[in-house]
Design a protein around this motif. Structure first.
Motif, PDB file in Angstrom:
ATOM      1  N   SER A  48       0.871  -1.177   0.000  1.00  0.00           N
ATOM      2  CA  SER A  48       0.000   0.000   0.000  1.00  0.00           C
ATOM      3  C   SER A  48       0.906   1.225   0.000  1.00  0.00           C
ATOM      4  CB  SER A  48      -0.941  -0.001   1.204  1.00  0.00           C
ATOM      5  OG  SER A  48      -0.231   0.002   2.412  1.00  0.00           O
ATOM      6  N   PHE A  49       0.491   2.231  -0.749  1.00  0.00           N
ATOM      7  CA  PHE A  49       1.309   3.432  -0.894  1.00  0.00           C
ATOM      8  C   PHE A  49       0.458   4.564  -1.440  1.00  0.00           C
ATOM      9  CE2 PHE A  49       1.609   0.849  -4.661  1.00  0.00           C
ATOM     10  CZ  PHE A  49       1.413   1.740  -5.713  1.00  0.00           C
ATOM     11  N   THR A  50       0.984   5.764  -1.348  1.00  0.00           N
ATOM     12  CA  THR A  50       0.321   6.939  -1.898  1.00  0.00           C
ATOM     13  C   THR A  50       1.180   7.467  -3.036  1.00  0.00           C
ATOM     14  OG1 THR A  50      -0.628   7.475   0.254  1.00  0.00           O
ATOM     15  CG2 THR A  50      -0.571   9.245  -1.374  1.00  0.00           C
ATOM     16  N   LEU A  51       0.551   7.733  -4.169  1.00  0.00           N
ATOM     17  CA  LEU A  51       1.244   8.269  -5.335  1.00  0.00           C
ATOM     18  C   LEU A  51       0.450   9.468  -5.843  1.00  0.00           C
ATOM     19  CD1 LEU A  51       3.440   8.060  -7.537  1.00  0.00           C
ATOM     20  CD2 LEU A  51       1.903   6.507  -8.761  1.00  0.00           C
ATOM     21  N   ASN A  52       1.101  10.611  -5.872  1.00  0.00           N
ATOM     22  CA  ASN A  52       0.452  11.851  -6.316  1.00  0.00           C
ATOM     23  C   ASN A  52      -0.856  12.122  -5.560  1.00  0.00           C
ATOM     24  OD1 ASN A  52       2.502  12.314  -8.223  1.00  0.00           O
ATOM     25  ND2 ASN A  52       1.446  11.062  -9.736  1.00  0.00           N
ATOM     26  N   GLY A  53      -0.833  11.833  -4.269  1.00  0.00           N
ATOM     27  CA  GLY A  53      -1.990  12.099  -3.427  1.00  0.00           C
ATOM     28  C   GLY A  53      -3.096  11.061  -3.482  1.00  0.00           C
ATOM     29  N   VAL A  54      -2.910   9.998  -4.260  1.00  0.00           N
ATOM     30  CA  VAL A  54      -3.916   8.947  -4.396  1.00  0.00           C
ATOM     31  C   VAL A  54      -3.393   7.665  -3.745  1.00  0.00           C
ATOM     32  CG1 VAL A  54      -5.274   7.572  -6.025  1.00  0.00           C
ATOM     33  CG2 VAL A  54      -4.732   9.956  -6.558  1.00  0.00           C
ATOM     34  N   LYS A  55      -4.207   7.061  -2.873  1.00  0.00           N
ATOM     35  CA  LYS A  55      -3.816   5.821  -2.205  1.00  0.00           C
ATOM     36  C   LYS A  55      -4.013   4.638  -3.150  1.00  0.00           C
ATOM     37  CE  LYS A  55      -4.750   7.458   2.405  1.00  0.00           C
ATOM     38  NZ  LYS A  55      -3.856   7.055   3.437  1.00  0.00           N
ATOM     39  N   HIS A  56      -3.046   3.723  -3.127  1.00  0.00           N
ATOM     40  CA  HIS A  56      -3.089   2.524  -3.969  1.00  0.00           C
ATOM     41  C   HIS A  56      -2.817   1.291  -3.126  1.00  0.00           C
ATOM     42  CE1 HIS A  56      -2.995   4.779  -7.799  1.00  0.00           C
ATOM     43  NE2 HIS A  56      -2.228   5.622  -7.132  1.00  0.00           N
ATOM     44  N   GLN A  57      -3.358   0.167  -3.577  1.00  0.00           N
ATOM     45  CA  GLN A  57      -3.076  -1.133  -2.963  1.00  0.00           C
ATOM     46  C   GLN A  57      -2.805  -2.135  -4.077  1.00  0.00           C
ATOM     47  OE1 GLN A  57      -6.358  -2.162  -0.433  1.00  0.00           O
ATOM     48  NE2 GLN A  57      -5.747  -0.710   1.139  1.00  0.00           N
ATOM     49  N   LEU A  58      -1.866  -3.019  -3.813  1.00  0.00           N
ATOM     50  CA  LEU A  58      -1.462  -4.005  -4.791  1.00  0.00           C
ATOM     51  C   LEU A  58      -1.208  -5.309  -4.047  1.00  0.00           C
ATOM     52  CD1 LEU A  58      -0.467  -4.643  -7.723  1.00  0.00           C
ATOM     53  CD2 LEU A  58       1.769  -3.841  -6.984  1.00  0.00           C
ATOM     54  N   ALA A  59      -1.712  -6.420  -4.567  1.00  0.00           N
ATOM     55  CA  ALA A  59      -1.470  -7.736  -3.972  1.00  0.00           C
ATOM     56  C   ALA A  59      -0.757  -8.612  -4.995  1.00  0.00           C
ATOM     57  CB  ALA A  59      -2.774  -8.390  -3.538  1.00  0.00           C
ATOM     58  N   ILE A  60       0.431  -9.066  -4.639  1.00  0.00           N
ATOM     59  CA  ILE A  60       1.236  -9.905  -5.519  1.00  0.00           C
ATOM     60  C   ILE A  60       1.177 -11.340  -4.983  1.00  0.00           C
ATOM     61  CG2 ILE A  60       3.539 -10.335  -6.467  1.00  0.00           C
ATOM     62  CD1 ILE A  60       4.105  -7.318  -5.803  1.00  0.00           C
ATOM     63  N   PRO A  61       0.592 -12.286  -5.762  1.00  0.00           N
ATOM     64  CA  PRO A  61       0.523 -13.661  -5.288  1.00  0.00           C
ATOM     65  C   PRO A  61       1.884 -14.353  -5.338  1.00  0.00           C
ATOM     66  CG  PRO A  61      -0.431 -13.498  -7.480  1.00  0.00           C
ATOM     67  CD  PRO A  61      -0.039 -12.101  -7.068  1.00  0.00           C
ATOM     68  N   VAL A  62       2.153 -15.161  -4.306  1.00  0.00           N
ATOM     69  CA  VAL A  62       3.401 -15.910  -4.220  1.00  0.00           C
ATOM     70  C   VAL A  62       3.050 -17.318  -3.735  1.00  0.00           C
ATOM     71  CG1 VAL A  62       5.655 -16.108  -3.099  1.00  0.00           C
ATOM     72  CG2 VAL A  62       4.750 -13.854  -3.676  1.00  0.00           C
ATOM     73  N   ASN A  63       3.495 -18.343  -4.473  1.00  0.00           N
ATOM     74  CA  ASN A  63       3.285 -19.717  -4.038  1.00  0.00           C
ATOM     75  C   ASN A  63       4.579 -20.244  -3.428  1.00  0.00           C
ATOM     76  OD1 ASN A  63       1.900 -22.159  -3.694  1.00  0.00           O
ATOM     77  ND2 ASN A  63       2.745 -22.976  -5.572  1.00  0.00           N
ATOM     78  N   VAL A  64       4.521 -20.590  -2.153  1.00  0.00           N
ATOM     79  CA  VAL A  64       5.688 -21.098  -1.427  1.00  0.00           C
ATOM     80  C   VAL A  64       5.529 -22.602  -1.270  1.00  0.00           C
ATOM     81  CG1 VAL A  64       6.969 -20.991   0.736  1.00  0.00           C
ATOM     82  CG2 VAL A  64       5.970 -18.906  -0.217  1.00  0.00           C
TER      83      VAL A  64
END
Length: 65
Positions: A48-64
């Motif tokens: 999760s992060f803010t870029l140019n005043g807009v909040k973003h969320q990203l989920a990267i799948p990882v298989n362990v």
């Protein structure tokens, strides 16, 4: 980029692994340490992060295995 946060999460189990440590080492560059996948299965690296005043969320799948 500001307010960067990283969470390791295992959706099938309803828990994560912590602490994940972030270190800023350049413009919009982060080093992630203390990231431990404590058991096999499907994980998500959730950013999760803010870029140019807009909040973003990203989920990267990882298989362990």
């Amino acid at each position: 980029v500001s307010d960067m946060n990283v969470v390791l999460w295992m959706p099938e189990m309803g828990h994560g692994s912590s602490p994940v440590k972030l270190e800023l080492f350049g413009l919009n560059k982060y080093k992630v340490t203390q990231a431990y996948f404590i058991m096999p299965g499907t994980w998500e690296v959730r950013l999760s992060f803010t870029l140019n005043g807009v909040k973003h969320q990203l989920a990267i799948p990882v298989n362990v295995e």
